[in-house]
Design a protein around this motif. Structure first.
Motif, PDB file in Angstrom:
ATOM      1  N   PRO A  82      40.549  45.245  49.159  1.00  0.00           N
ATOM      2  CA  PRO A  82      41.143  44.546  50.298  1.00  0.00           C
ATOM      3  C   PRO A  82      41.494  43.114  49.898  1.00  0.00           C
ATOM      4  CG  PRO A  82      38.769  44.744  50.580  1.00  0.00           C
ATOM      5  CD  PRO A  82      39.130  45.497  49.327  1.00  0.00           C
ATOM      6  N   VAL A  83      42.550  42.590  50.476  1.00  0.00           N
ATOM      7  CA  VAL A  83      42.928  41.195  50.234  1.00  0.00           C
ATOM      8  C   VAL A  83      41.952  40.311  51.013  1.00  0.00           C
ATOM      9  CG1 VAL A  83      44.691  39.436  50.538  1.00  0.00           C
ATOM     10  CG2 VAL A  83      45.359  41.761  49.874  1.00  0.00           C
ATOM     11  N   ARG A  84      41.304  39.413  50.285  1.00  0.00           N
ATOM     12  CA  ARG A  84      40.320  38.521  50.900  1.00  0.00           C
ATOM     13  C   ARG A  84      40.984  37.227  51.391  1.00  0.00           C
ATOM     14  NH1 ARG A  84      36.343  37.425  46.340  1.00  0.00           N
ATOM     15  NH2 ARG A  84      38.346  37.020  45.362  1.00  0.00           N
ATOM     16  N   PHE A  85      40.380  36.607  52.379  1.00  0.00           N
ATOM     17  CA  PHE A  85      40.876  35.359  52.943  1.00  0.00           C
ATOM     18  C   PHE A  85      41.047  34.300  51.848  1.00  0.00           C
ATOM     19  CE2 PHE A  85      40.075  31.159  54.794  1.00  0.00           C
ATOM     20  CZ  PHE A  85      41.083  31.117  55.746  1.00  0.00           C
ATOM     21  N   ALA A  86      40.102  34.241  50.916  1.00  0.00           N
ATOM     22  CA  ALA A  86      40.132  33.225  49.852  1.00  0.00           C
ATOM     23  C   ALA A  86      41.302  33.407  48.890  1.00  0.00           C
ATOM     24  CB  ALA A  86      38.824  33.256  49.074  1.00  0.00           C
ATOM     25  N   GLU A  87      41.960  34.567  48.919  1.00  0.00           N
ATOM     26  CA  GLU A  87      43.092  34.826  48.024  1.00  0.00           C
ATOM     27  C   GLU A  87      44.425  34.417  48.640  1.00  0.00           C
ATOM     28  OE1 GLU A  87      41.258  38.653  45.652  1.00  0.00           O
ATOM     29  OE2 GLU A  87      42.009  38.955  47.688  1.00  0.00           O
ATOM     30  N   CYS A  88      44.377  33.893  49.854  1.00  0.00           N
ATOM     31  CA  CYS A  88      45.610  33.624  50.608  1.00  0.00           C
ATOM     32  C   CYS A  88      45.811  32.142  50.890  1.00  0.00           C
ATOM     33  CB  CYS A  88      45.563  34.378  51.938  1.00  0.00           C
ATOM     34  SG  CYS A  88      45.445  36.165  51.724  1.00  0.00           S
ATOM     35  N   ASP A  89      47.076  31.799  51.143  1.00  0.00           N
ATOM     36  CA  ASP A  89      47.402  30.444  51.567  1.00  0.00           C
ATOM     37  C   ASP A  89      47.250  30.358  53.091  1.00  0.00           C
ATOM     38  OD1 ASP A  89      49.711  31.613  52.670  1.00  0.00           O
ATOM     39  OD2 ASP A  89      51.008  30.923  51.046  1.00  0.00           O
ATOM     40  N   ALA A 132      51.753  40.512  49.592  1.00  0.00           N
ATOM     41  CA  ALA A 132      50.516  41.069  50.144  1.00  0.00           C
ATOM     42  C   ALA A 132      49.938  39.988  51.048  1.00  0.00           C
ATOM     43  CB  ALA A 132      49.543  41.429  49.030  1.00  0.00           C
ATOM     44  N   ARG A 133      49.230  40.432  52.091  1.00  0.00           N
ATOM     45  CA  ARG A 133      48.705  39.491  53.080  1.00  0.00           C
ATOM     46  C   ARG A 133      47.224  39.757  53.340  1.00  0.00           C
ATOM     47  NH1 ARG A 133      51.636  36.683  56.145  1.00  0.00           N
ATOM     48  NH2 ARG A 133      53.873  36.643  56.161  1.00  0.00           N
ATOM     49  N   HIS A 134      46.589  38.760  53.916  1.00  0.00           N
ATOM     50  CA  HIS A 134      45.190  38.905  54.298  1.00  0.00           C
ATOM     51  C   HIS A 134      45.039  40.131  55.196  1.00  0.00           C
ATOM     52  CE1 HIS A 134      41.607  37.981  56.829  1.00  0.00           C
ATOM     53  NE2 HIS A 134      41.117  37.913  55.608  1.00  0.00           N
ATOM     54  N   GLY A 135      44.060  40.965  54.873  1.00  0.00           N
ATOM     55  CA  GLY A 135      43.824  42.182  55.644  1.00  0.00           C
ATOM     56  C   GLY A 135      44.455  43.421  55.039  1.00  0.00           C
ATOM     57  N   ASP A 136      45.449  43.254  54.151  1.00  0.00           N
ATOM     58  CA  ASP A 136      46.032  44.404  53.451  1.00  0.00           C
ATOM     59  C   ASP A 136      45.029  44.927  52.425  1.00  0.00           C
ATOM     60  OD1 ASP A 136      48.506  44.133  54.731  1.00  0.00           O
ATOM     61  OD2 ASP A 136      49.427  43.036  53.051  1.00  0.00           O
ATOM     62  N   THR A 137      45.253  46.139  51.980  1.00  0.00           N
ATOM     63  CA  THR A 137      44.538  46.669  50.825  1.00  0.00           C
ATOM     64  C   THR A 137      45.560  46.869  49.724  1.00  0.00           C
ATOM     65  OG1 THR A 137      42.843  47.763  52.138  1.00  0.00           O
ATOM     66  CG2 THR A 137      43.193  48.598  49.905  1.00  0.00           C
ATOM     67  N   VAL A 138      45.292  46.258  48.573  1.00  0.00           N
ATOM     68  CA  VAL A 138      46.200  46.412  47.437  1.00  0.00           C
ATOM     69  C   VAL A 138      45.667  47.498  46.514  1.00  0.00           C
ATOM     70  CG1 VAL A 138      47.116  44.063  47.482  1.00  0.00           C
ATOM     71  CG2 VAL A 138      45.093  44.550  46.115  1.00  0.00           C
ATOM     72  N   THR A 139      46.587  48.242  45.935  1.00  0.00           N
ATOM     73  CA  THR A 139      46.253  49.195  44.883  1.00  0.00           C
ATOM     74  C   THR A 139      47.036  48.790  43.644  1.00  0.00           C
ATOM     75  OG1 THR A 139      47.983  50.732  45.559  1.00  0.00           O
ATOM     76  CG2 THR A 139      45.777  51.117  46.454  1.00  0.00           C
ATOM     77  N   VAL A 140      46.410  48.971  42.508  1.00  0.00           N
ATOM     78  CA  VAL A 140      47.048  48.634  41.239  1.00  0.00           C
ATOM     79  C   VAL A 140      47.138  49.899  40.409  1.00  0.00           C
ATOM     80  CG1 VAL A 140      46.988  47.181  39.181  1.00  0.00           C
ATOM     81  CG2 VAL A 140      46.073  46.305  41.349  1.00  0.00           C
ATOM     82  N   ASP A 141      48.364  50.279  40.080  1.00  0.00           N
ATOM     83  CA  ASP A 141      48.631  51.406  39.204  1.00  0.00           C
ATOM     84  C   ASP A 141      48.972  50.829  37.839  1.00  0.00           C
ATOM     85  OD1 ASP A 141      48.430  53.267  41.337  1.00  0.00           O
ATOM     86  OD2 ASP A 141      50.470  52.791  41.922  1.00  0.00           O
ATOM     87  N   ALA A 142      48.405  51.405  36.796  1.00  0.00           N
ATOM     88  CA  ALA A 142      48.622  50.890  35.442  1.00  0.00           C
ATOM     89  C   ALA A 142      49.173  51.987  34.548  1.00  0.00           C
ATOM     90  CB  ALA A 142      47.318  50.349  34.860  1.00  0.00           C
TER      91      ALA A 142
END
Length: 126
Positions: free
Chosen positions: A8-15, A65-75
């Motif tokens: 999940p995107v954390r608050f600390a990762e956002c502006d 991506a925004r606060h509250g989203d869930t990011v997935t990383v495909d490699a």
């Protein structure tokens, strides 16, 4: 390409607008790298004397991506050279592509660039 990391995107990762600050996309790609190696069947503890380091990264943004989203990383392996390789990380929220990170790593032994070990290279090339 397979999903190797999600969070999940954390608050600390956002502006202040709740949008992810750009440097976090590199952190997420780095987080995804370890499970990607595992998915390839590569255990770095078996390669004493060898390591890999980042020599370049590029980022291409498509959406935020925004606060509250869930990011997935495909490699996925994008390019395999004699001493380097490039991994492409696609960072998404659901089906929406947010950012593509391409990171090139070089194999080192005794502090100098060296060819990837043959068995490691064979696993990656398969």
């Amino acid at each position: 390409m397979s999903q190797v990391w999600s969070a999940p995107v954390r608050f600390a990762e956002c502006d202040m607008q709740g949008i992810v600050f750009n440097a976090h996309y590199l952190v997420w790609a780095d987080e995804a790298l370890t499970p990607w190696w595992v998915e390839q069947g590569i255990d770095w503890s078996a390669y004493r004397g060898h390591q890999y380091v980042v020599v370049a990264s590029t980022l291409e943004w498509r959406s935020s991506a925004r606060h509250g989203d869930t990011v997935t990383v495909d490699a996925a392996l994008e390019k395999l050279g004699r001493t380097s390789l490039t991994v492409r990380f696609e960072i998404r929220v659901g089906e929406r592509l947010c950012c593509t990170v391409r990171t090139t790593y070089v194999c080192l032994s005794d502090g100098a660039s060296t060819a990837w070990p043959d068995d490691l290279r064979a696993r990656l090339a398969a």
